[in-house]
Design a protein around this motif. Structure first.
Motif, short mmCIF file in Angstrom:
data_model
loop_
_atom_site.label_atom_id
_atom_site.label_comp_id
_atom_site.label_asym_id
_atom_site.label_seq_id
_atom_site.Cartn_x
_atom_site.Cartn_y
_atom_site.Cartn_z
N ARG A 96 -132.51 -35.35 34.48
CA ARG A 96 -132.65 -36.72 34.98
C ARG A 96 -131.37 -37.17 35.69
O ARG A 96 -131.40 -37.81 36.73
CB ARG A 96 -132.97 -37.65 33.80
N ASP A 97 -130.21 -36.75 35.14
CA ASP A 97 -128.93 -37.13 35.75
C ASP A 97 -128.71 -36.42 37.08
O ASP A 97 -128.30 -37.06 38.06
CB ASP A 97 -127.79 -36.84 34.77
N THR A 98 -128.96 -35.12 37.15
CA THR A 98 -128.71 -34.42 38.43
C THR A 98 -129.72 -34.84 39.49
O THR A 98 -129.39 -34.91 40.68
CB THR A 98 -128.73 -32.88 38.24
N LEU A 99 -130.94 -35.17 39.08
CA LEU A 99 -131.95 -35.62 40.04
C LEU A 99 -131.58 -36.98 40.63
O LEU A 99 -131.63 -37.20 41.84
CB LEU A 99 -133.33 -35.69 39.37
N ARG A 100 -131.17 -37.91 39.77
CA ARG A 100 -130.85 -39.25 40.29
C ARG A 100 -129.59 -39.21 41.14
O ARG A 100 -129.46 -39.94 42.12
CB ARG A 100 -130.75 -40.26 39.13
N LEU A 101 -128.67 -38.32 40.77
CA LEU A 101 -127.43 -38.18 41.54
C LEU A 101 -127.75 -37.65 42.94
O LEU A 101 -127.28 -38.21 43.94
CB LEU A 101 -126.50 -37.23 40.78
N GLU A 102 -128.54 -36.61 43.03
CA GLU A 102 -128.94 -36.09 44.35
C GLU A 102 -129.66 -37.16 45.16
O GLU A 102 -129.56 -37.20 46.39
CB GLU A 102 -129.88 -34.89 44.18
N ALA A 103 -130.42 -38.01 44.47
CA ALA A 103 -131.20 -39.04 45.16
C ALA A 103 -130.36 -40.27 45.50
O ALA A 103 -130.87 -41.23 46.08
CB ALA A 103 -132.40 -39.45 44.30
N ASN B 14 -127.68 -45.05 41.39
CA ASN B 14 -126.60 -45.37 40.46
C ASN B 14 -127.04 -45.30 39.00
O ASN B 14 -128.21 -45.54 38.69
CB ASN B 14 -126.10 -46.80 40.71
N LEU B 15 -126.07 -45.01 38.14
CA LEU B 15 -126.29 -45.08 36.69
C LEU B 15 -125.45 -46.21 36.13
O LEU B 15 -124.22 -46.21 36.27
CB LEU B 15 -125.88 -43.75 36.02
N TYR B 16 -126.12 -47.17 35.48
CA TYR B 16 -125.39 -48.29 34.90
C TYR B 16 -124.43 -47.79 33.82
O TYR B 16 -124.77 -46.92 33.03
CB TYR B 16 -126.33 -49.36 34.30
N GLY B 17 -123.22 -48.36 33.81
CA GLY B 17 -122.23 -47.96 32.81
C GLY B 17 -121.30 -46.88 33.34
O GLY B 17 -120.18 -46.76 32.87
N SER B 18 -121.78 -46.09 34.32
CA SER B 18 -120.92 -45.09 34.96
C SER B 18 -120.52 -45.55 36.35
O SER B 18 -119.34 -45.56 36.69
CB SER B 18 -121.65 -43.75 35.08
N ASP B 19 -121.49 -45.92 37.15
CA ASP B 19 -121.23 -46.27 38.55
C ASP B 19 -121.01 -47.76 38.75
O ASP B 19 -120.45 -48.18 39.76
CB ASP B 19 -122.39 -45.79 39.43
N MET B 20 -121.49 -48.57 37.83
CA MET B 20 -121.22 -50.01 37.90
C MET B 20 -121.38 -50.63 36.52
O MET B 20 -122.07 -50.08 35.65
CB MET B 20 -122.10 -50.72 38.94
N ASP B 21 -120.68 -51.75 36.34
CA ASP B 21 -120.77 -52.49 35.08
C ASP B 21 -120.33 -53.92 35.37
O ASP B 21 -120.30 -54.33 36.54
CB ASP B 21 -119.92 -51.83 33.99
N GLU B 22 -119.95 -54.67 34.35
CA GLU B 22 -119.63 -56.08 34.57
C GLU B 22 -118.30 -56.30 35.28
O GLU B 22 -117.97 -57.42 35.65
CB GLU B 22 -119.65 -56.83 33.22
N THR B 23 -117.51 -55.23 35.47
CA THR B 23 -116.21 -55.40 36.12
C THR B 23 -116.26 -55.21 37.62
O THR B 23 -115.26 -55.37 38.31
CB THR B 23 -115.17 -54.40 35.55
N VAL B 24 -117.42 -54.82 38.16
CA VAL B 24 -117.54 -54.63 39.61
C VAL B 24 -118.80 -55.33 40.12
O VAL B 24 -119.73 -55.60 39.36
CB VAL B 24 -117.61 -53.13 40.00
N THR B 25 -118.80 -55.63 41.42
CA THR B 25 -119.96 -56.29 42.02
C THR B 25 -120.86 -55.26 42.71
O THR B 25 -120.44 -54.12 42.94
CB THR B 25 -119.51 -57.31 43.08
N PRO B 26 -122.07 -55.67 43.07
CA PRO B 26 -122.95 -54.75 43.82
C PRO B 26 -122.32 -54.33 45.14
O PRO B 26 -122.56 -53.21 45.61
CB PRO B 26 -124.22 -55.57 44.07
N LEU B 27 -121.51 -55.21 45.74
CA LEU B 27 -120.90 -54.88 47.04
C LEU B 27 -119.88 -53.76 46.92
O LEU B 27 -119.60 -53.05 47.88
CB LEU B 27 -120.23 -56.12 47.64
N GLU B 28 -119.33 -53.58 45.72
CA GLU B 28 -118.37 -52.50 45.47
C GLU B 28 -119.06 -51.29 44.85
O GLU B 28 -118.40 -50.36 44.40
CB GLU B 28 -117.30 -52.97 44.47
#
Lengths: 129, 344
Positions: free
Chosen positions: B207-214, B217-231
């Motif tokens: 599931r991780d390699t498929l979503r990465l190729e596609a 984003n994975l919440y908690g790895s690629d974004m969280d409460e410290t960053v915005t969608p624009l970043e």
């Protein structure tokens, strides 16, 4: 359950050793180790002639999940790294004790395979070590 | 088995790479019962979501239409990413991440109260994602009879309820397929029937390699409460249309006016080795960090996402186990519908 051949010697860090007829020691990682790593995608094997002390990092195995060092169980000089692993790292998954061998080592005079026997290693593997 | 947001989940049932290929080439399934379904009911549900979600549910006019969106803090940080599906003017369904479900529910409830909207977590539902070019063909005959014809006609990013079952044409792999929510007591039988129809069982690793190729984003790895969608490579999910007063809008507008300092982008490793999260990235515009990285079974090389200075582009270096390895910043979409899409 993982396979642990009775005729090999083992380390606590999941390497196996086989003494070949010419006295060189063939080294790989155990079935237990390849199972916990998952699909291997890259293997870095040592070049012939490299001198290793016991406990030196002698190879790196990298799976989809993680990278792990392989440690030389004894001192010696690398006789060969397994060239097939450069293009077929999955040999370690398919045949960890055969075509998935990682290196062959000419032991330093006086160094012997030592290590654990199959029963002792089975206890290490079972304890999740 | 590994702990994932409080759930015991398998990394792989057999070979993770074979599971990955099964989804790209044929059909695979994932037990995604950890994903939390929330039913929001009440006349105030659309106004509630217009306020809570950064993407615009005003665009959801056809019953069953869904959209992908972030839910933001007033400061613009991402509380969670989720899918919102419009069913009728008194009923929307959200699907949120496992690890964030409790805080999501608290946040939605806090705002739902004044609008008289009921928030009902559906812990009684299991969920099976069936993905791949032949996933729908294999899954449709195994759905309840009343659902088969309508499920076969579902458009991309549409969902429909059939009694206790809910079928949506969504996923997290870059392939066609369904996500099927169903009563927990029916899930085992459905799973076994899919397996008997030749659908491969797939774990979290694939599931991780498929979503990465596609490029997902994975919440908690690629974004969280410290960053915005624009970043976070998610500007496309934020709708600034009109004057809609969604939570986080002011913060995002300020950031947009000044230009975000960082961006999330794709990364391809030039040589052998595997990118992993938290590795340092050295660019001509300054340092950044890998947020997700793995081996791409389709491209047979390592790919990832990195958060880097906004001006960074092209050739970079990544610190892999103490060595600087050459890599290249690319658009974060590597494989789509089974085919590589990056320039090599």
């Amino acid at each position: 359950m993982s396979e642990i051949p009775a005729d090999l010697r083992y380390t606590k860090s999941h390497e196996w050793m086989r003494t070949l007829p010419d006295g060189t020691i063939e080294i790989g990682i155990t079935d237990h180790a390849q199972q916990s790593l998952g699909d291997l995608v890259f293997v870095e094997v040592p070049e012939s002639g490299r001198k290793l002390a016991a406990g030196d990092t002698c190879a790196v195995v990298e799976s989809v999940k993680a990278a792990s060092d392989v440690y030389s169980p004894l001192a010696g000089e690398v006789a060969a790294g397994n060239p097939a692993l450069a293009t077929q790292p999955e040999l370690i998954n398919k045949d960890p004790y055969g075509s998935g061998w990682i290196l062959r080592l000419k032991p330093l005079a006086g160094a012997s395979a030592g290590g654990l026997d199959a029963a002792a290693y089975a206890a290490v593997a079972a304890s999740g070590g | 088995m590994v702990d994932f947001g409080g759930w015991d989940m398998p990394v792989a049932y057999g070979s993770q790479i074979e599971e990955h290929h099964a989804v790209r080439r044929d059909a695979g399934m994932f037990d995604v019962s950890h994903m939390c379904t929330l039913d929001l009911r009440g006349a105030g549900v659309r106004p509630l979501l217009l306020r809570l979600l950064a993407n615009d549910v005003g665009r959801l006019t056809a019953p069953g239409k869904a959209l992908y969106t972030c839910m933001l803090r007033p400061e613009g940080g991402v509380i969670d990413d989720l899918i919102a599906c419009f069913l009728d003017e008194k009923w929307f369904r959200l699907v949120v991440n496992a690890g964030t479900a409790d805080k999501d529910i608290a946040w939605v409830k806090e705002h739902a109260r004044q609008l008289g909207v009921a928030v009902v977590p559906r812990r009684d539902l299991a969920m099976v994602a069936v993905q791949g070019p032949f996933a729908r063909a294999k899954a449709i005959p195994l759905l309840p009879e009343s659902a088969r014809a309508a499920a076969g006609r579902l458009g991309v990013f549409f969902g429909a309820a059939f009694d206790d079952w809910f079928v949506s044409r969504t996923g997290y792999t870059g392939e066609d397929g369904f996500e099927v929510a169903l009563p927990t007591e029916s899930a085992g039988e459905f799973w076994n029937a899919l397996a008997a129809a030749g659908v491969a069982r797939c774990g979290l690793g694939a599931r991780d390699t498929l979503r990465l190729e596609a490029g997902m984003n994975l919440y908690g790895s690629d974004m969280d409460e410290t960053v915005t969608p624009l970043e976070s490579g998610l500007a496309w999910t934020v709708s600034f249309a009109g004057n809609r007063d969604f939570i986080g809008r002011q913060a995002l507008e300020r950031q947009r006016a000044g230009g975000p300092a960082r961006k999330l982008t794709g990364l391809v490793l030039a040589d052998r080795g595997v990118l992993r999260s938290h590795q340092k990235v050295f660019t001509a515009a300054g340092e950044g960090e890998v947020t997700s990285g793995s081996f791409s079974p389709t491209l047979e090389r390592s790919i990832g996402f990195a958060r880097v200075p906004a001006a960074a582009e092209g050739a970079v270096e990544v610190d892999i186990r103490g060595k600087r390895s050459p890599a290249r910043l690319v658009r974060s979409l590597f494989v789509r519908r089974g085919k590589p899409v990056i320039e090599s």
